[in-house]
Design an enzyme around this catalytic site. Structure first.
Site, PDB file in Angstrom:
ATOM      1  N   ASP A 199      -8.429   1.767  -3.811  1.00  0.00           N
ATOM      2  CA  ASP A 199      -7.666   1.452  -5.021  1.00  0.00           C
ATOM      3  C   ASP A 199      -6.855   2.677  -5.437  1.00  0.00           C
ATOM      4  OD1 ASP A 199      -6.741   0.650  -7.525  1.00  0.00           O
ATOM      5  OD2 ASP A 199      -8.667   1.084  -8.506  1.00  0.00           O
ATOM      6  N   ASN A 228      -4.568   2.734  -8.103  1.00  0.00           N
ATOM      7  CA  ASN A 228      -4.103   2.772  -9.496  1.00  0.00           C
ATOM      8  C   ASN A 228      -5.196   2.604 -10.544  1.00  0.00           C
ATOM      9  OD1 ASN A 228      -4.685   0.087  -9.216  1.00  0.00           O
ATOM     10  ND2 ASN A 228      -2.580  -0.659  -9.537  1.00  0.00           N
ATOM     11  N   ASP A 241      -7.369   0.172 -11.192  1.00  0.00           N
ATOM     12  CA  ASP A 241      -7.708  -1.113 -11.801  1.00  0.00           C
ATOM     13  C   ASP A 241      -8.966  -1.738 -11.181  1.00  0.00           C
ATOM     14  OD1 ASP A 241      -6.806  -1.961  -9.338  1.00  0.00           O
ATOM     15  OD2 ASP A 241      -5.281  -3.346 -10.114  1.00  0.00           O
ATOM     16  N   ASP A 243      -5.648  -1.868  -2.977  1.00  0.00           N
ATOM     17  CA  ASP A 243      -4.240  -2.273  -2.956  1.00  0.00           C
ATOM     18  C   ASP A 243      -3.515  -1.660  -1.763  1.00  0.00           C
ATOM     19  OD1 ASP A 243      -3.748   0.442  -3.816  1.00  0.00           O
ATOM     20  OD2 ASP A 243      -4.127  -0.212  -5.872  1.00  0.00           O
ATOM     21  N   ASP A 289      -2.956 -11.988   8.136  1.00  0.00           N
ATOM     22  CA  ASP A 289      -3.803 -13.174   8.098  1.00  0.00           C
ATOM     23  C   ASP A 289      -2.924 -14.371   7.753  1.00  0.00           C
ATOM     24  OD1 ASP A 289      -6.234 -14.659   8.037  1.00  0.00           O
ATOM     25  OD2 ASP A 289      -7.255 -12.879   7.291  1.00  0.00           O
ATOM     26  N   ASP A 344      -6.368 -18.167  10.178  1.00  0.00           N
ATOM     27  CA  ASP A 344      -7.570 -18.635   9.499  1.00  0.00           C
ATOM     28  C   ASP A 344      -7.838 -20.109   9.821  1.00  0.00           C
ATOM     29  OD1 ASP A 344      -9.598 -18.051   7.327  1.00  0.00           O
ATOM     30  OD2 ASP A 344      -8.565 -19.746   6.402  1.00  0.00           O
ATOM     31  N   GLU A 382      -8.999 -18.126  14.388  1.00  0.00           N
ATOM     32  CA  GLU A 382     -10.374 -18.378  13.954  1.00  0.00           C
ATOM     33  C   GLU A 382     -10.682 -19.829  14.286  1.00  0.00           C
ATOM     34  OE1 GLU A 382     -13.180 -17.894   9.998  1.00  0.00           O
ATOM     35  OE2 GLU A 382     -11.146 -18.666   9.773  1.00  0.00           O
ATOM     36  N   HIS A 393     -15.216 -10.047   7.320  1.00  0.00           N
ATOM     37  CA  HIS A 393     -15.336 -10.273   5.876  1.00  0.00           C
ATOM     38  C   HIS A 393     -16.224 -11.464   5.532  1.00  0.00           C
ATOM     39  CE1 HIS A 393     -12.278 -13.021   7.268  1.00  0.00           C
ATOM     40  NE2 HIS A 393     -12.387 -13.699   6.147  1.00  0.00           N
ATOM     41  N   ASP A 394     -16.558 -12.295   6.520  1.00  0.00           N
ATOM     42  CA  ASP A 394     -17.406 -13.467   6.308  1.00  0.00           C
ATOM     43  C   ASP A 394     -18.825 -13.287   6.831  1.00  0.00           C
ATOM     44  OD1 ASP A 394     -15.556 -15.107   5.008  1.00  0.00           O
ATOM     45  OD2 ASP A 394     -14.751 -15.905   6.881  1.00  0.00           O
TER      46      ASP A 394
END
Length: 552
Positions: free
Chosen positions: A21, A23, A25, A29, A98, A199, A254, A327-328
């Site tokens: 990150d 910035n 928040d 990003d 993706d 995907d 995928e 990520h899954d």
């Protein structure tokens, strides 16, 4: 050998929300990614696979896209993306996007229009059906829990969503939908991206009759009528002809529920569809009364059978993609290795060795090169993943499963294990953000982080650097034949790679015990190992050794 750059490459997957990150928040990003490109260049990777950064309401962490040609505001702007592309290319790192085109967000302009009336020009962009006996058109259950149909009161019809109700499925049988998708893909490729990870691409063609599925729990199984549907290969050939074949890019699909025979159709060298597919057999081996949810490791013999089937089955026909996590999936070392303080580093290196010397393109998921572990969250409130929250509700609140058992399942198999922030240093929030992170950090970031590992020659990170360097230097690792050894051994994963007169023998001990290994070749040179003074037939706990020899 038909040499191509994507066969020789190593891919690094970035989950932008959790990477870096810039910035404050609390959300990773694009500028954060740019700031870490030198870290990735030093690691040696060739390709970044970027999980979705498109405009999205974030019902499913960016996999619900409301605008394919704009950047999610939390991630930055299109100017930021162009800068990322330019800076990555300066470092000879390619960017693979993706591509999520089985469904859109229900906030996409196409669906907003589609929902307005039955005669709207966009109505047929999605799959709408009349009620059946006053209820859903069929008995399908969504992958995210609940029915796969959502009722629309305005038009008295249902739309199909095989994932979240905020992810309506596109109607690929509509030629206009395909044209829109192909135009969008061309727009990104013209911009300079280097390919697509697609995907759930195996789900884009549904059986037109949409019949009821076999009841499993509360709902019918939709898989036989959505996976590898009647026109999926026709549509991918069309995509290849109109888009993919016009660019020097990499594509990986995928392919949920894919069989070996189907994979040959998607990725066969002579098929003109995709370059490779992700199959998930090795990460979906278990599952029983509660679907994917369990907390038991896969027996090694079963794991080896799966890898051997895919390595041998695709030989000379199609190309393999190699991965332990994404990520899954949960963290590799927590699922397939040993994440205890005693064995975490050594078993992380072992898993890297085992994977990176097989035949296929290896994928590293962010943090894998550090040996990051599962999150070990203790409270449901710490989870952000829709699948985890819905499954807890279905299995515990409605199904009567003990809450502590479901929490054990989530700790072992939950997707958020891979989505905790990247661990850069031992400062507040692991150097990921100066603000409040969108999801809790793993509490072990003070011991496991990039800063500690960069200058430690024996770190997991620097071991991965060596694996990648060797792959770039030795054709036998990329193009050599594969032969599994010791197939019935419950402790050792061993195989050979051969190209011309070069031979590699890879032996990996998947246990915390000393194990005798008959596959160790006499008098061969040790190419790489995760222990000093290796090369003996008696393998140390989680020892991995690659032997190199010249054969006649």
């Amino acid at each position: 050998m038909n040499k191509t750059w994507w066969k020789e490459a190593v891919v690094y997957q970035i989950y932008p929300r959790s990477f870096c990150d810039s910035n404050g928040d609390g959300i990773g990003d694009i500028q954060g990614i740019i700031s870490k490109l030198d870290y990735l260049k030093r690691l040696g990777i060739d390709i970044i696979w970027l999980s979705p950064i498109y405009q999205s309401p974030n019902d499913d962490n960016g996999y619900d896209i409301s605008d394919y040609q704009d950047i999610m505001k939390e991630f930055g702007t299109m100017n930021d993306f162009d800068e990322l592309l330019e800076e990555a290319h300066k470092r000879n790192i390619r960017i693979v996007m993706d591509l999520v085109v089985n469904h859109t967000s229900d906030e996409h302009k196409w669906f907003v229009e589609s929902k307005k009336s039955k005669d709207n020009p966009y109505r047929d962009y999605y799959i709408w059906k009349d009620p059946k006996d006053g209820k859903e058109p069929n008995n399908w259950g969504s992958w995210f829990g609940g029915p796969a149909w959502e009722y629309d009161q305005e038009t008295n019809m249902y739309y199909l969503h095989i994932f979240s109700k905020k992810q309506p499925d596109l109607n690929w049988d509509n030629e206009k939908v395909r044209e829109e998708v192909f135009d969008m893909m061309t727009w990104w490729l013209d911009r300079g991206v280097d390919g697509f990870r697609m995907d759930v691409i195996s789900l884009i063609s549904k059986e037109p009759e949409l019949p009821d599925g076999e009841v499993m729990g509360r709902f019918g199984d939709l898989v036989p009528f959505c996976a590898h549907g009647p026109k999926v290969h026709e549509y991918l050939k069309e995509m290849n002809q109109k888009v993919l074949s016009k660019f020097d890019i990499m594509t990986v699909g995928e392919a949920a529920c894919v069989t070996l025979e189907e994979a040959k159709k998607y990725a066969g060298f002579d098929r003109n569809e995709l370059d490779m597919v992700f199959q998930f057999e090795h990460v979906e081996t278990r599952g029983g009364d509660y679907g994917k949810w369990d907390d038991k490791p896969t027996p090694l013999v079963e794991l080896k059978e799966i890898f051997d089937k895919w390595e041998s089955g695709l030989e000379g026909i199609a190309w393999n993609s190699l991965f332990w996590s994404n990520h899954d999936q949960p963290r590799a070392v927590s699922r397939f290795g040993n994440d205890s303080p005693e064995f975490r580093e050594i078993s992380s290196k072992m898993l890297g060795t085992c994977l990176h010397f097989m035949k296929g393109t290896p994928y590293i998921y962010q943090g894998e090169e550090l040996g990051m572990t599962n999150a070990n969250f203790n409270q449901l409130e710490q989870y952000r993943d829709l699948e985890a929250i819905n499954s807890y509700h279905e299995l515990v609140v409605q199904g009567g499963l003990a809450p502590e058992k479901m929490m054990d399942f989530l700790k072992y198999r939950g997707r958020d294990n891979a989505r905790t922030p990247m661990q850069w240093d031992d400062n507040t929030n692991a150097g990921f953000t100066s603000g409040t992170p969108w999801i809790d950090l793993n509490s072990n970031y003070t011991e496991i982080n990039a800063k500690i590992q960069l200058n430690n020659k024996k770190s997991v990170y620097n071991y991965y650097r060596e694996l990648i360097r060797l792959r770039h230097e030795k054709d036998v690792i990329v193009y050599g034949s594969f032969h599994m050894l010791l197939k019935e051994d419950p402790s050792i994963f061993a195989y050979e790679r051969v190209l011309n007169k070069q031979k590699l023998t890879v032996v990996c001990n998947f246990t915390e015990h000393h194990v005798n290994c008959d596959a160790v070749p006499e008098g061969a040179k040790v190419l790489v190992s995760n222990y000093d003074n290796s090369g003996n037939k008696l393998l140390k706990p989680y020892e991995a050794v690659v032997f190199e020899e010249i054969i006649s």
